[in-house]
Design a protein around this motif. Structure first.
Motif, PDB file in Angstrom:
ATOM      1  N   CYS A 143      33.160  30.596  26.275  1.00 50.33           N
ATOM      2  CA  CYS A 143      32.209  31.706  26.330  1.00 50.33           C
ATOM      3  C   CYS A 143      30.855  31.215  25.845  1.00 50.33           C
ATOM      4  O   CYS A 143      30.761  30.233  25.107  1.00 50.33           O
ATOM      5  N   ASP A 146      28.954  35.615  24.555  1.00 51.35           N
ATOM      6  CA  ASP A 146      29.127  36.992  25.016  1.00 51.35           C
ATOM      7  C   ASP A 146      30.579  37.453  24.976  1.00 51.35           C
ATOM      8  O   ASP A 146      30.931  38.480  25.543  1.00 51.35           O
ATOM      9  N   ASN A 147      31.421  36.645  24.309  1.00 51.57           N
ATOM     10  CA  ASN A 147      32.842  36.992  24.152  1.00 51.57           C
ATOM     11  C   ASN A 147      33.593  37.102  25.469  1.00 51.57           C
ATOM     12  O   ASN A 147      34.622  37.755  25.550  1.00 51.57           O
ATOM     13  N   GLU A 148      33.066  36.483  26.518  1.00 48.75           N
ATOM     14  CA  GLU A 148      33.743  36.473  27.818  1.00 48.75           C
ATOM     15  C   GLU A 148      34.107  35.035  28.181  1.00 48.75           C
ATOM     16  O   GLU A 148      33.225  34.209  28.439  1.00 48.75           O
ATOM     17  N   ASN A 149      35.393  34.737  28.162  1.00 46.78           N
ATOM     18  CA  ASN A 149      35.839  33.392  28.493  1.00 46.78           C
ATOM     19  C   ASN A 149      35.776  33.175  29.995  1.00 46.78           C
ATOM     20  O   ASN A 149      36.317  33.963  30.769  1.00 46.78           O
TER      21      ASN A 149
END
Length: 253
Positions: A143, A146-149
């Motif tokens: 990530c 933005d806490n999006e893998n």
């Protein structure tokens, strides 16, 4: 959710949907189909095992430029190419129906062996959308605050910038998956930090040619990594190139 179990030659073991199979009008979405899979399993794990076996043979004094499956089996160039063509046909099928995969990689494929009496090809590859791949291969996802893998090292530049996913970004990812096949699942851009990927790609850095990869195939890979999306080949154009090379390659087998 209604469920119904099947016993059939196609090895469908279950299907599930929101609604009721007895009342088709109540079904609002495509059903989820569960198949029994009998084979080697995850393609990336399989390739890693091949690379490990090949390395062991080399240490033992039997040098090999092909990935070993066992004492007397190897993955040859035409078999790797066949697997690539099967993956590409799956992507082309999705695009035909307006579906963008967004995560094309060997970790999201299954592989099994086809009995010789059924097909001239030995390996059967299925492209999946494996929800477990992030858990199985956490080092493939990162990530950027933005806490999006996301699979950053498989992503096209435009996906970094605006999270755009389209057929051209799928083609970029297919090029990386093709590179994975011919390196037996080496990590792409292993020397580059995730947060540096976009800058490196914009400077023209691309994956190098695998040592056992013919020039024609590397040329096909490289075309997938054009900076401008419109300059990348379509799945149909790529398939034509791979099919033509496959014909030429099999003349020498």
């Amino acid at each position: 959710m209604s469920k119904k179990r099947y016993q059939s030659s196609k090895k469908v073991v279950a299907a599930g949907t929101y609604g009721n199979f007895a009342n088709l009008e109540s079904i609002k979405d495509f059903p989820l189909i569960c198949y029994r899979h009998q084979g080697f399993g995850n393609l990336k794990k399989f390739l890693l095992q091949c690379r490990s076996s090949s390395h062991s043979e080399s240490i033992g004094g039997t040098a090999s430029s092909r990935a070993s499956l066992g004492p007397s089996q190897t993955l040859r160039t035409h078999e790797l190419l066949s697997m690539a063509i099967q993956m590409l046909k799956a992507v082309q099928h999705l695009h035909k129906y307006g579906i963008i995969h967004k995560d094309i990689a060997t970790r999201n494929c299954l592989v099994s062996e086809i009995p010789a009496k059924i097909s001239n090809d030995r390996m059967y590859v299925q492209l999946c959308d494996n929800a477990l791949s992030k858990d199985l291969f956490p080092n493939d996802y990162h990530c950027l605050g933005d806490n999006e893998n996301r699979p950053l090292k498989w992503m096209a530049p435009e996906t970094f910038k605006s999270k755009v996913h389209n057929s051209a970004s799928d083609v970029w990812q297919f090029g990386v998956a093709l590179w994975e096949l011919f390196t037996c699942a080496q990590q792409p851009f292993s020397e580059i930090e995730p947060e540096e990927m976009l800058a490196e790609l914009e400077q023209g850095i691309r994956l190098g040619q695998p040592y056992n990869c013919p020039d024609e195939l590397y040329g096909a890979m490289y075309c997938c990594w054009q900076r401008e999306a419109l300059q990348r080949p379509t799945t149909g154009q790529l398939l034509k190139v791979l099919d033509e090379f496959n014909v030429q390659l099999r003349k020498y087998i």
